[in-house]
Design a protein around this motif. Structure first.
Motif, PDB file in Angstrom:
ATOM      1  N   HIS A 112       0.837  -1.208   0.000  1.00 42.61           N
ATOM      2  CA  HIS A 112       0.000   0.000   0.000  1.00 42.61           C
ATOM      3  C   HIS A 112       0.868   1.253   0.000  1.00 42.61           C
ATOM      4  O   HIS A 112       0.637   2.178  -0.795  1.00 42.61           O
ATOM      5  N   CYS A 113       1.857   1.312   0.858  1.00 39.56           N
ATOM      6  CA  CYS A 113       2.701   2.516   0.953  1.00 39.56           C
ATOM      7  C   CYS A 113       3.649   2.639  -0.238  1.00 39.56           C
ATOM      8  O   CYS A 113       4.063   3.740  -0.590  1.00 39.56           O
ATOM      9  N   PHE A 114       3.966   1.514  -0.857  1.00 39.89           N
ATOM     10  CA  PHE A 114       4.714   1.574  -2.116  1.00 39.89           C
ATOM     11  C   PHE A 114       3.887   2.332  -3.161  1.00 39.89           C
ATOM     12  O   PHE A 114       4.418   3.170  -3.893  1.00 39.89           O
ATOM     13  N   ASP A 115       2.583   2.058  -3.204  1.00 39.01           N
ATOM     14  CA  ASP A 115       1.698   2.765  -4.129  1.00 39.01           C
ATOM     15  C   ASP A 115       1.582   4.249  -3.765  1.00 39.01           C
ATOM     16  O   ASP A 115       1.442   5.098  -4.644  1.00 39.01           O
ATOM     17  N   VAL A 116       1.636   4.561  -2.466  1.00 39.81           N
ATOM     18  CA  VAL A 116       1.575   5.959  -2.016  1.00 39.81           C
ATOM     19  C   VAL A 116       2.810   6.734  -2.458  1.00 39.81           C
ATOM     20  O   VAL A 116       2.724   7.860  -2.956  1.00 39.81           O
TER      21      VAL A 116
ATOM     22  N   TYR B 129      10.970   2.458   7.918  1.00 43.64           N
ATOM     23  CA  TYR B 129       9.774   1.701   7.568  1.00 43.64           C
ATOM     24  C   TYR B 129       8.651   2.679   7.247  1.00 43.64           C
ATOM     25  O   TYR B 129       8.446   3.655   7.965  1.00 43.64           O
ATOM     26  N   PHE B 130       7.920   2.393   6.181  1.00 40.66           N
ATOM     27  CA  PHE B 130       6.726   3.164   5.843  1.00 40.66           C
ATOM     28  C   PHE B 130       5.627   2.163   5.493  1.00 40.66           C
ATOM     29  O   PHE B 130       5.631   1.552   4.415  1.00 40.66           O
ATOM     30  N   VAL B 131       4.712   1.951   6.434  1.00 45.41           N
ATOM     31  CA  VAL B 131       3.712   0.891   6.291  1.00 45.41           C
ATOM     32  C   VAL B 131       2.362   1.354   6.830  1.00 45.41           C
ATOM     33  O   VAL B 131       2.285   2.292   7.622  1.00 45.41           O
ATOM     34  N   ALA B 132       1.317   0.671   6.410  1.00 42.48           N
ATOM     35  CA  ALA B 132      -0.014   0.925   6.957  1.00 42.48           C
ATOM     36  C   ALA B 132      -0.107   0.340   8.365  1.00 42.48           C
ATOM     37  O   ALA B 132       0.570  -0.644   8.682  1.00 42.48           O
ATOM     38  N   PRO B 133      -0.919   0.958   9.229  1.00 39.69           N
ATOM     39  CA  PRO B 133      -1.048   0.455  10.607  1.00 39.69           C
ATOM     40  C   PRO B 133      -1.985  -0.751  10.670  1.00 39.69           C
ATOM     41  O   PRO B 133      -3.192  -0.604  10.846  1.00 39.69           O
ATOM     42  N   SER B 134      -1.427  -1.936  10.515  1.00 38.90           N
ATOM     43  CA  SER B 134      -2.227  -3.158  10.563  1.00 38.90           C
ATOM     44  C   SER B 134      -1.562  -4.176  11.474  1.00 38.90           C
ATOM     45  O   SER B 134      -0.350  -4.122  11.701  1.00 38.90           O
ATOM     46  N   ALA B 135      -2.358  -5.118  11.970  1.00 42.78           N
ATOM     47  CA  ALA B 135      -1.817  -6.154  12.849  1.00 42.78           C
ATOM     48  C   ALA B 135      -0.771  -6.986  12.118  1.00 42.78           C
ATOM     49  O   ALA B 135       0.261  -7.376  12.692  1.00 42.78           O
ATOM     50  N   HIS B 136      -1.015  -7.252  10.834  1.00 40.15           N
ATOM     51  CA  HIS B 136      -0.055  -8.034  10.046  1.00 40.15           C
ATOM     52  C   HIS B 136       1.293  -7.320   9.961  1.00 40.15           C
ATOM     53  O   HIS B 136       2.352  -7.934  10.146  1.00 40.15           O
ATOM     54  N   ASN B 137       1.254  -6.013   9.667  1.00 40.22           N
ATOM     55  CA  ASN B 137       2.505  -5.270   9.530  1.00 40.22           C
ATOM     56  C   ASN B 137       3.255  -5.164  10.856  1.00 40.22           C
ATOM     57  O   ASN B 137       4.488  -5.260  10.889  1.00 40.22           O
ATOM     58  N   VAL B 138       2.528  -4.974  11.947  1.00 40.93           N
ATOM     59  CA  VAL B 138       3.167  -4.919  13.271  1.00 40.93           C
ATOM     60  C   VAL B 138       3.847  -6.251  13.575  1.00 40.93           C
ATOM     61  O   VAL B 138       4.974  -6.293  14.080  1.00 40.93           O
TER      62      VAL B 138
ATOM     63  N   LEU C  10      10.281   3.950  12.437  1.00 41.03           N
ATOM     64  CA  LEU C  10       8.982   3.400  12.053  1.00 41.03           C
ATOM     65  C   LEU C  10       7.989   4.510  11.717  1.00 41.03           C
ATOM     66  O   LEU C  10       7.734   5.396  12.533  1.00 41.03           O
ATOM     67  N   ASN C  11       7.451   4.447  10.518  1.00 42.27           N
ATOM     68  CA  ASN C  11       6.497   5.443  10.046  1.00 42.27           C
ATOM     69  C   ASN C  11       5.237   4.730   9.556  1.00 42.27           C
ATOM     70  O   ASN C  11       5.313   3.857   8.687  1.00 42.27           O
ATOM     71  N   PHE C  12       4.099   5.127  10.112  1.00 44.59           N
ATOM     72  CA  PHE C  12       2.821   4.531   9.720  1.00 44.59           C
ATOM     73  C   PHE C  12       2.036   5.534   8.883  1.00 44.59           C
ATOM     74  O   PHE C  12       2.058   6.743   9.167  1.00 44.59           O
ATOM     75  N   SER C  13       1.354   5.032   7.871  1.00 42.49           N
ATOM     76  CA  SER C  13       0.678   5.919   6.926  1.00 42.49           C
ATOM     77  C   SER C  13      -0.489   6.665   7.559  1.00 42.49           C
ATOM     78  O   SER C  13      -0.895   7.723   7.080  1.00 42.49           O
ATOM     79  N   SER C  14      -1.053   6.133   8.633  1.00 43.75           N
ATOM     80  CA  SER C  14      -2.077   6.831   9.410  1.00 43.75           C
ATOM     81  C   SER C  14      -1.904   6.447  10.876  1.00 43.75           C
ATOM     82  O   SER C  14      -0.928   5.780  11.234  1.00 43.75           O
ATOM     83  N   SER C  15      -2.832   6.844  11.698  1.00 48.07           N
ATOM     84  CA  SER C  15      -2.668   6.673  13.143  1.00 48.07           C
ATOM     85  C   SER C  15      -2.600   5.195  13.545  1.00 48.07           C
ATOM     86  O   SER C  15      -3.457   4.394  13.155  1.00 48.07           O
ATOM     87  N   LEU C  16      -1.591   4.852  14.331  1.00 47.44           N
ATOM     88  CA  LEU C  16      -1.426   3.486  14.837  1.00 47.44           C
ATOM     89  C   LEU C  16      -2.264   3.326  16.105  1.00 47.44           C
ATOM     90  O   LEU C  16      -2.047   4.034  17.093  1.00 47.44           O
ATOM     91  N   PRO C  17      -3.246   2.417  16.101  1.00 47.51           N
ATOM     92  CA  PRO C  17      -4.078   2.232  17.304  1.00 47.51           C
ATOM     93  C   PRO C  17      -3.227   1.829  18.512  1.00 47.51           C
ATOM     94  O   PRO C  17      -2.202   1.148  18.370  1.00 47.51           O
TER      95      PRO C  17
END
Length: 200
Positions: free
Chosen positions: A58-62, A97-106, A123-130
């Motif tokens: 996803h972040c590669f596409d961003v 790291y530039f990734v979406a905030p998901s359980a899989h990525n964590v 570590l950089n998340f594309s939106s807020s990390l819960p």
């Protein structure tokens, strides 16, 4: 009621949005320093930090419409890799790291901690990390004895694809179907709406 702000056209706002996202990505590539020196104006005494960029799909596409490969190199990125690909340890280089905030990525990042792949982790998340995921990330770093290697954790709020100055996409696959399918469950529709809201 009147506003003191001058009227801004939609085109100007769109251009500013793309520029701000581009600036955020450049700042991220420079380890989130507060001031990014233009590439042609770097002082001779500045030391370039060479690094690896790790992204999910996803972040590669961003990032693809915003930064070209030669620009990555000029920002000190010597190698860019996908998070889900098999990667070899490079112990003397920091990783951004530039990734979406998901359980899989964590889970993948904590596996990287355990494998000791890199010298430091930015570590950089594309939106807020819960918060639960943040706690899981912290627990994984402690378990792998890598807490001292986690340099920074940032929410970049750059979870959209700037296709041009006046076009952007939230890159949410099947969003139209999820919102308009008469057989969709309420929970699925609510999740789709929530994802759109987060993206905006």
């Amino acid at each position: 009621r009147h506003s003191a702000r001058p009227a801004v056209s939609f085109d100007a706002m769109a251009l500013q949005l793309r520029k701000r996202q581009q600036d955020a990505i450049h700042r991220m590539l420079n380890l989130n320093v507060s001031r990014v020196v233009p590439l042609g104006e770097r002082e001779a005494e500045e030391t370039e930090v060479y690094k690896i960029l790790v992204m999910d799909r996803h972040c590669f596409d961003v990032i693809t419409p915003l930064v070209r490969v030669n620009e990555l190199r000029r920002h000190g990125v010597t190698l860019h890799l996908l998070l889900d690909n098999e990667r070899q340890p490079i112990h003397d280089v920091p990783a951004v790291y530039f990734v979406a905030p998901s359980a899989h990525n964590v889970a993948r990042i904590t596996a990287d901690f355990a494998a000791g792949l890199y010298e430091a982790y930015h570590l950089n998340f594309s939106s807020s990390l819960p918060r639960p995921m943040l706690e899981e990330l912290a627990a994984g770093s402690v378990k792998a004895n890598a807490a001292g290697k986690v340099a920074k954790v940032f929410d970049q709020y750059a979870d959209f694809v700037s296709l041009s100055e006046d076009i952007f996409s939230l890159a949410q696959r099947d969003a139209y179907v999820a919102l308009n399918d008469p057989t969709a469950k309420d929970a699925d529709v609510e999740k789709a709406v929530s994802d759109v809201v987060k993206g905006l």
